[in-house]
Design an enzyme around this catalytic site. Structure first.
Site, PDB file in Angstrom:
ATOM      1  CG  PHE A 141       6.185   5.570  -1.908  1.00 11.15           C
ATOM      2  CD1 PHE A 141       6.556   6.766  -1.303  1.00 11.15           C
ATOM      3  CD2 PHE A 141       4.856   5.405  -2.275  1.00 11.15           C
ATOM      4  CE1 PHE A 141       5.631   7.786  -1.077  1.00 11.15           C
ATOM      5  CE2 PHE A 141       3.919   6.417  -2.054  1.00 11.15           C
ATOM      6  CZ  PHE A 141       4.311   7.610  -1.465  1.00 11.15           C
ATOM      7  CG  ASP A 226       2.563  -1.369  -0.759  1.00  9.05           C
ATOM      8  OD1 ASP A 226       1.673  -1.429  -1.632  1.00  9.05           O
ATOM      9  OD2 ASP A 226       2.997  -0.306  -0.293  1.00  9.05           O
ATOM     10  CE  LYS A 255       0.176   3.828  -6.963  1.00 14.14           C
ATOM     11  NZ  LYS A 255       0.071   5.247  -7.344  1.00 14.14           N
TER      12      LYS A 255
END
Ligand code: PLP
Length: 395
Positions: A141, A226, A255
């Site tokens: 993702f 990532d 995040k």
């Protein structure tokens, strides 16, 4: 009274907000530390942390004060000009990652877009337009914008929006032979999450990451990690790649970096034929108040020993969960964990945990609960979570 309020919020949301998300069962009004308070005044232990975002816990004064202070001095000037906080944040990320330079943006997807563009720009300059492929993993993702969505694996998230960006190839996780077969002269980059987060919390094998590094070098491609979910202390190291023993060419962050304020960052090694002036841009990236808040978050993570805490309390949580009847497997690193349930039914278990025990976890798959609390979770709170999960699984 409170039911009426909740119904009213739901109705207002349903009317005013585009329906991109599944129904939201709760509405929160305040938070402190690892606790959230809903509209009825119920207090929850939060092991979701805004999806691995609120690294310091709710209401931590460090980023709030830094944001307010900086906003009062200098708010936004655009990237036509320099301002100090963004430079200081890039300098700090250079120290922490061992890489060279940072592009600041606003989200994880945007950080990945920058990474994909860096890789393609470089590859095209060196070898022409054929060298543009990005090799990704099944189960990945990377976000919802077109480039990051094209890098993402899950078909249902992609199909309604086709045609996507061409040139993305997917191979099974930890399959070195498949990765080697997918790489070649057309490869511009290998893009992977060191721990697949949304895909179910699956750490990559260090040997697979080492093979990815070697294949990227062999084919003059970039190895991009990532670390939007895994970075900034979450996995018991500042960055998961430091635990897994691989040096990437670029890392995407977001995040936890500003503990709840919108930020993204691409931190990259100084590669030849990389970005040049005019190649990429964003209006809000590096905005002084957000950069100041992110610096305060990094200071607080260091000052409060939260990287070590994530490892210590993460181990405690993993050990406790692993001993529960009904938990088939616990996987993850630091405070990014998944408990695979022997009987499945993870969404129902998460719903009961919230309703009956006031503990928030997220069903990352039909069979697994994800736990990604603030990095400041205490040993006592970890025991509380284990006891609550045990009680719901036993009932
Ligand atoms: N990359 C990873 C590994 C993620 O977990 C996410 C979000 O969950 C993203 C990228 C996308 O980040 P954002 O939602 O900030 O665009």
């Amino acid at each position: 009274m409170t039911d009426v309020l909740q119904a009213r919020l739901r109705e207002r949301g349903d009317r005013a907000v585009l329906p991109t998300y599944p129904p939201r069962p709760l509405a929160f009004v305040s938070g402190e530390g690892r606790r959230l308070v809903d509209e009825d005044g119920n207090v929850y232990l939060d092991l979701v942390a805004g999806l691995a975002v609120v690294s310091l816990g709710h209401g931590h004064p460090a980023p709030i004060e830094a944001l307010a202070r900086q906003a009062g001095v200098l708010g936004h000037v655009s990237n036509l000009y320099w301002s100090e906080p963004g430079i200081a944040l890039a300098e700090r990320l250079r120290e922490l990652t061992g890489l060279d330079r940072t592009f600041l943006c606003n989200s994880g997807s945007e950080a990945n877009e920058a990474a994909i563009k860096l890789a393609r720009r470089r590859a095209r300059t060196r070898s022409g337009p054929e060298k543009h492929e990005i090799v990704c993993l099944e189960g990945s993702f990377h976000g919802r914008t077109y480039g990051s969505l094209s890098a993402t694996w899950a078909r249902p998230k992609k199909e309604p929006f086709e045609p996507l960006v061409p040139g993305f190839v997917h191979v099974p996780r930890d399959d070195v032979d498949a990765l080697a077969a997918a790489c070649g002269p057309r490869t511009a980059a290998i893009l992977v999450e060191p721990v697949q987060g949304e895909g179910g919390v699956f750490p990559l094998e260090p040997a697979f990451l080492a093979a990815a590094r070697a294949l990227a070098d062999e084919h003059d491609a970039l190895l991009i990690l990532d670390e939007v979910q895994t970075g900034v202390g979450r996995c018991g190291a500042w960055f998961a790649f430091q635990r897994l023993g691989v040096r990437p060419d670029a890392v995407a962050l977001a995040k936890g970096l500003a503990s709840g304020l919108p930020i993204g960052a691409l931190v990259a090694a100084d590669v030849e034929d990389g970005f040049a002036p005019g190649d990429h841009a964003t209006t809000f990236g590096g905005s002084p108040p957000i950069a100041a808040a992110a610096l305060a978050v990094l200071d607080a993570i260091a000052g409060e020993g939260l990287v070590a805490n994530a490892e210590r309390v993460g181990r405690q949580l993993a050990d406790g969960l692993g001993r529960l009847p009904g938990v088939a497997e616990v996987r993850g690193l630091g405070l990014l964990l998944a408990a695979e349930l022997a009987e499945g039914g993870a969404p129902a278990v998460a719903e009961r945990l919230a309703r009956e025990r006031r503990v928030l976890v997220n069903a990352v798959s039909p069979t697994a609960l994800r736990l990604c609390p603030p990095l400041s979770l205490t040993a006592g709170e970890a025991e509380e979570a284990i006891a609550a999960i045990a009680a719901v699984l036993a009932a």
